[in-house]
Design an enzyme around this catalytic site. Structure first.
Site, PDB file in Angstrom:
ATOM      1  N   VAL A   1       3.860 -39.449 -19.137  1.00 14.32           N
ATOM      2  CA  VAL A   1       3.979 -39.512 -20.600  1.00 14.32           C
ATOM      3  C   VAL A   1       5.401 -39.155 -21.034  1.00 14.32           C
ATOM      4  CG1 VAL A   1       3.074 -38.643 -22.790  1.00 14.32           C
ATOM      5  CG2 VAL A   1       1.519 -38.972 -20.858  1.00 14.32           C
TER       6      VAL A   1
ATOM      7  N   VAL B   1      -5.786 -35.591 -28.153  1.00  9.66           N
ATOM      8  CA  VAL B   1      -7.141 -36.143 -28.134  1.00  9.66           C
ATOM      9  C   VAL B   1      -7.072 -37.664 -28.262  1.00  9.66           C
ATOM     10  CG1 VAL B   1      -9.415 -36.152 -29.250  1.00  9.66           C
ATOM     11  CG2 VAL B   1      -8.050 -34.064 -29.258  1.00  9.66           C
TER      12      VAL B   1
ATOM     13  N   GLU C   1      -5.606 -36.312 -14.650  1.00  9.25           N
ATOM     14  CA  GLU C   1      -4.903 -35.030 -14.686  1.00  9.25           C
ATOM     15  C   GLU C   1      -4.334 -34.722 -13.301  1.00  9.25           C
ATOM     16  OE1 GLU C   1      -4.657 -33.081 -17.678  1.00  9.25           O
ATOM     17  OE2 GLU C   1      -5.220 -35.113 -18.201  1.00  9.25           O
TER      18      GLU C   1
ATOM     19  N   LYS D   1     -10.907 -31.667 -25.438  1.00  6.05           N
ATOM     20  CA  LYS D   1     -10.685 -32.608 -26.546  1.00  6.05           C
ATOM     21  C   LYS D   1     -11.783 -32.472 -27.595  1.00  6.05           C
ATOM     22  CE  LYS D   1      -8.305 -35.890 -23.537  1.00  6.05           C
ATOM     23  NZ  LYS D   1      -8.513 -36.942 -22.541  1.00  6.05           N
TER      24      LYS D   1
END
Ligand code: HSE
Length: 433
Positions: free
Chosen positions: A39, A150, A208, A223
């Protein structure tokens, strides 16, 4: 949400590549990035594209930073593996994309105290320490944004916090983990094994660092805790949310589901109760043609039910570099618009919710054919209504498995009814029709 003009009195017009005309403030916000993984590098790419001239990437922090350097990052961006460089810098905003509770939490608190705004995608941290960090942000008049925490690229937090603010929400139901969705939708559509699908999800950058957080429902529980607080104004710790793993689901379970126009998804559910909230994360059989059954690969979906507006559906890509980076950059743009106002979005004083788990639903049960009589007896003793497979002739015996569909009960009630059977000799899923 619609793009509206910025409030800056001094603005210039910019035509973005997509053709949307927006106003941009002339004030430039300096951005420091913590974490240059899937990311982080996607966020850097957007910032370096100069699509948003009001956002200037100035620092990139990563452990062992030398191996991370990229030639496409402008030479005036400083690379560092010393957090003090970031805290002492003139960065206006710190973007945290490292994940984990420590040291991310400590560093973000220090950044807020140093007068920087914070943008993070860290659901574990926000679900666990969000209110505390929001108080620090409030105290220092800085913003804490976590829209990317989320549902990745699906702006569900903005949707429930702003777009649906006029409707008291009664219920949420969603698929909030892209990795589990990738695994389950590809086991169903392509016949992949669990391991093959998980490996692909990891290679695509959805999982993850420890994928057991995806598989066992911890990621989705974080979340759901954030969503529940934003939607219902009640504070929930992720540990309070009943989470069941997607491990143990087999091709047989998908076959049984398919015969009934159902499929299997990891479903996160929340509903208001008289005294608080009922919350769970659990693999569930859902209708293939329903929004929950329609999401594929890394997609997420959220279905909200409001008192006045009824059902509203939000869907899109919930994991992966590009979609999550868009959510991060959108938060950065919100910070650029209102750097020191608005403070944190979290309900600073949200009272603790009284939490219940386990929804009452019909269930699917797979057991060993050899244990047929024992299963039937246990279900009858527990008063659980059998809806299908009322006699041995209707039990399916391929691979020695037997299948039964029962009426409304909790998963805990089934677990209790079958506790004397050999562990691992049976498996059940609730059904959402
Ligand atoms: N591991 C997470 C998922 C990443 O698969 O949904 C996005 O939060």
């Amino acid at each position: 949400m619609a793009i509206t003009s910025f409030t800056s009195p001094v603005s210039a017009s910019l035509r973005r590549p997509q053709g949307r005309v927006v106003d941009v403030p002339t004030a430039v916000r300096k951005v420091a990035l913590l974490g240059f993984g899937t990311v982080g590098s996607a966020v850097a790419e957007i910032l370096c594209s100069k699509t948003f001239p009001q956002l200037q990437l100035t620092y990139i922090f990563n452990r062992n930073v030398a191996r991370k350097r990229q030639p496409w990052v402008p030479s005036d961006v400083r690379w560092t593996d010393n957090i003090e460089d970031i805290l002492a810098s003139d960065a206006d905003v710190v973007v945290e994309l490292m994940g984990g509770l420590d040291p991310a939490g400590e560093w973000l608190e220090l950044a807020l105290r140093a007068g920087k705004c914070v943008v993070t995608a860290n659901k574990h941290l926000i679900a666990t320490r969000g209110q505390e960090l929001a108080r620090v942000a409030h105290q220092y008049g800085r913003r804490l944004e976590y829209g990317a925490s989320v549902a990745g690229g699906v702006p569900v937090l903005n949707a429930v916090a702003a777009g649906l603010a006029g409707d008291p929400l009664l219920r949420l139901q969603g698929v909030l983990n892209g990795t589990c969705n990738y695994i389950l939708s590809n086991m169903d559509a392509k016949g992949l094994s669990f391991e093959e699908a998980l490996q692909q999800a990891q290679a695509l950058g959805y999982a993850e660092a420890d994928p057991s957080d995806d598989v066992n429902g911890v990621d989705a529980a974080c979340k759901l805790a954030i969503l529940a607080q934003t939607s219902f104004g009640l504070s929930v710790a992720p540990q309070q949310i009943l989470a069941r793993s997607i491990l143990g689901i087999t091709a047989e379970d998908f076959q049984q589901a398919r015969k009934r126009a159902l499929t299997i998804r990891q479903v996160s559910s929340a509903e208001r109760t008289k005294d608080g909230l009922r919350l769970s994360v659990q693999p569930t059989m859902v209708r293939s043609d329903a929004p929950l059954g329609q999401v594929r690969d890394n997609q997420n979906v959220l279905v909200t039910t409001g008192q006045w507006g009824g059902e509203t559906i939000f869907a899109g890509r919930g994991a992966g570099g590009g979609p999550t980076a868009v959510a991060v950059v959108s938060d950065l743009l919100a910070v650029a618009r209102h750097h020191d106002s608005g403070a944190a979005r979290a309900h600073l004083d949200a009272p603790d919710a009284q939490v219940e788990g386990d929804f009452v639903r019909p269930h699917y049960l797979r057991a060993q054919s050899a244990e047929f009589a024992e299963v039937m007896h246990a279900l009858e003793c527990a008063g659980i209504q059998i809806e299908e497979s009322s006699g041995p002739s209707r039990w399916e015996k391929a691979n020695g498995s037997a299948f039964v569909f029962v009426g409304d009960c909790t998963t805990a009630a089934l677990e209790s009814a079958l506790k004397n059977l050999g562990s691992g000799s049976w498996f059940c899923l609730p059904i959402c029709r």
